[in-house]
Write a protein that holds these residues in place. Structure first.
Motif, short mmCIF file in Angstrom:
data_model
loop_
_atom_site.label_atom_id
_atom_site.label_comp_id
_atom_site.label_asym_id
_atom_site.label_seq_id
_atom_site.Cartn_x
_atom_site.Cartn_y
_atom_site.Cartn_z
N VAL A 195 0.69 13.85 8.79
CA VAL A 195 -0.49 14.66 9.08
C VAL A 195 -1.33 13.96 10.14
O VAL A 195 -1.59 12.75 10.04
N ASP A 196 -1.73 14.71 11.16
CA ASP A 196 -2.63 14.20 12.20
C ASP A 196 -3.90 15.05 12.20
O ASP A 196 -3.83 16.28 12.26
N ILE A 197 -5.05 14.37 12.13
CA ILE A 197 -6.35 15.06 12.08
C ILE A 197 -7.17 14.59 13.27
O ILE A 197 -7.37 13.38 13.48
N TYR A 198 -7.65 15.55 14.06
CA TYR A 198 -8.47 15.26 15.23
C TYR A 198 -9.87 15.80 14.97
O TYR A 198 -10.05 17.00 14.75
N ALA A 216 -1.69 10.12 9.01
CA ALA A 216 -1.24 9.78 7.66
C ALA A 216 0.25 10.02 7.56
O ALA A 216 0.76 11.03 8.06
N GLY A 217 0.95 9.09 6.91
CA GLY A 217 2.39 9.25 6.75
C GLY A 217 2.76 10.43 5.87
O GLY A 217 3.79 11.07 6.07
N SER A 218 1.89 10.75 4.91
CA SER A 218 2.14 11.89 4.03
C SER A 218 0.84 12.26 3.34
O SER A 218 -0.14 11.50 3.36
N ALA A 219 0.84 13.43 2.72
CA ALA A 219 -0.32 13.89 1.95
C ALA A 219 0.19 14.52 0.66
O ALA A 219 1.26 15.14 0.64
N ILE A 248 -4.71 13.58 -1.32
CA ILE A 248 -4.65 12.13 -1.09
C ILE A 248 -3.76 11.89 0.13
O ILE A 248 -2.62 12.37 0.18
N LEU A 249 -4.29 11.16 1.11
CA LEU A 249 -3.53 10.78 2.29
C LEU A 249 -2.99 9.37 2.09
O LEU A 249 -3.71 8.46 1.65
#
Length: 372
Positions: free
Chosen positions: A186-189, A203-206, A215-216
């Protein structure tokens, strides 16, 4: 004498009213339902030809095939309803014309407008049925199908990546798994009010917890301030304040599935994360609102078959021309809607021109036949 006249009056009051309206409505409804069943059956067979192998490879068996067919049914019904109304109306009016029913009704004083007005109520009922299918039933069945399909996917990492915006954040998810309970990288901008980038998070996973929050895992972050990029210390896990349930993430991962009007309004107002443009949502709302009107236009397009010459019979090309005009109307509406989705046309111009053009064109044909 008084008693006999009274009995005659009571007999007249017991005489059923609107017999012709009920007869035409019932006949049209039956024809449309038969056409709907035929079209949906054909589309279900074509869909099964494509999906039978993946379903059996997932070891879902006959139960999986039946579940797929059942969950796909409302969406196919909503898509085939305009075609069924067009074909059902053409079949009914052609049969009535060739069997001289139309000539008898015309001799009794029923005009073309009278035919249209008596067929319009059942067409509106079918239109509102289509709105309910599009707005309530099809979105739920398609979401259930997408969740089931994702949950049974043995290789979710090969799934479709998707983007969505949530308030001041732009989120990219590589894939969803376990019915949306688990997300891939997951990528959050994060942006400020002017739209400038203020930070990124990878994050590698959520994972969605039973308690509710996301949870990230394996988090790394960058902060952007005054054109300076600063790396923040990595963290093993953090809480992600995102209120979307897993099913809504599956909806976002799908390629523009049907959604309800309530969800369209929520996305337009920014109350729900969205991966659709405002133009797409506005055009969708207008199209759903005018769905009964589009069926009335299809009914009008079928009306010229009432003018089939008696001696021509089944050799007349009028039903073919009417069918072609109806299909052209459906295709034109789709083209205008596509241009509205792409932002090339305002939402109102993406829905109304086709309705107006084909209504005026069909009215001119009907008036010309009336004067001949």
């Amino acid at each position: 004498m008084v008693s006999s006249s009274g009995s005659i009056l009571r007999a007249r009051t017991r005489t059923p009213r609107h017999v012709l309206l009920r007869y035409l409505s019932f006949t049209l409804f039956v024809r449309v339902m038969i056409c709907c069943a035929a079209l949906v059956g054909l589309m279900e067979v074509l869909a099964l030809l494509e999906q039978t192998t993946p379903i059996l490879q997932r070891h879902l068996g006959i139960q999986g095939l039946m579940l797929y067919v059942g969950l796909r049914l409302p969406f196919l019904l909503s898509n085939t309803l305009p075609f069924a109304v067009l074909i059902g109306t053409l079949v009914m009016l052609t049969q009535m014309t060739l069997s001289s029913e139309t000539a008898i009704l015309r001799a009794a004083g029923l005009s073309t407008l009278g035919f249209y007005l008596r067929l319009a109520p059942i067409t509106l009922v079918l239109g509102f049925m289509g709105v309910v299918l599009d707005d309530q039933i099809a979105p739920r069945s398609e979401l259930a199908l997408a969740v089931w399909w994702n949950r049974t996917n043995p290789t979710p990492e090969n799934g479709r990546a998707f983007w969505f915006r949530d308030a001041n954040q732009i989120v990219h998810v590589s894939y969803a798994a376990d019915g949306g309970e688990r997300l891939g990288p997951v990528d959050i901008y994060t942006r400020d009010r002017e739209g400038r980038l203020t930070g990124t998070l990878h994050a590698g996973s959520a994972e969605h917890t039973p308690a509710g929050p996301w949870i990230l895992h394996d988090v790394s972050r960058l902060s952007v301030r005054n054109l300076m990029v600063q790396a923040l210390p990595p963290q093993a896990t953090i809480t992600w304040p995102m209120s979307l349930p897993p099913t809504e993430l599956i909806r976002l991962a799908a390629d523009r599935p049907p959604i309800s009007s309530r969800l369209m309004f929520a996305r337009l107002l920014g109350h729900m994360p969205s991966n659709d443009t405002p133009a797409y949502l506005k055009a969708g709302l207008l199209e759903r609102l005018l769905h009964p009107v589009s069926l009335l236009v299809l009914l009008l397009i079928a009306m010229p078959v009432l003018y089939i010459p008696p001696r021509t019979g089944s050799r007349s090309w009028l039903p073919v021309w009417c069918l072609g005009s109806g299909l052209l109307f459906i295709v034109t509406q789709g083209l205008f809607r596509a241009m509205g989705n792409a932002g090339l046309l305002p939402p109102l111009m993406a829905v109304l021109p086709g309705l107006i053009i084909f209504t005026l064109g069909t009215l001119s044909v009907l008036l010309r036949n009336e004067t001949l």
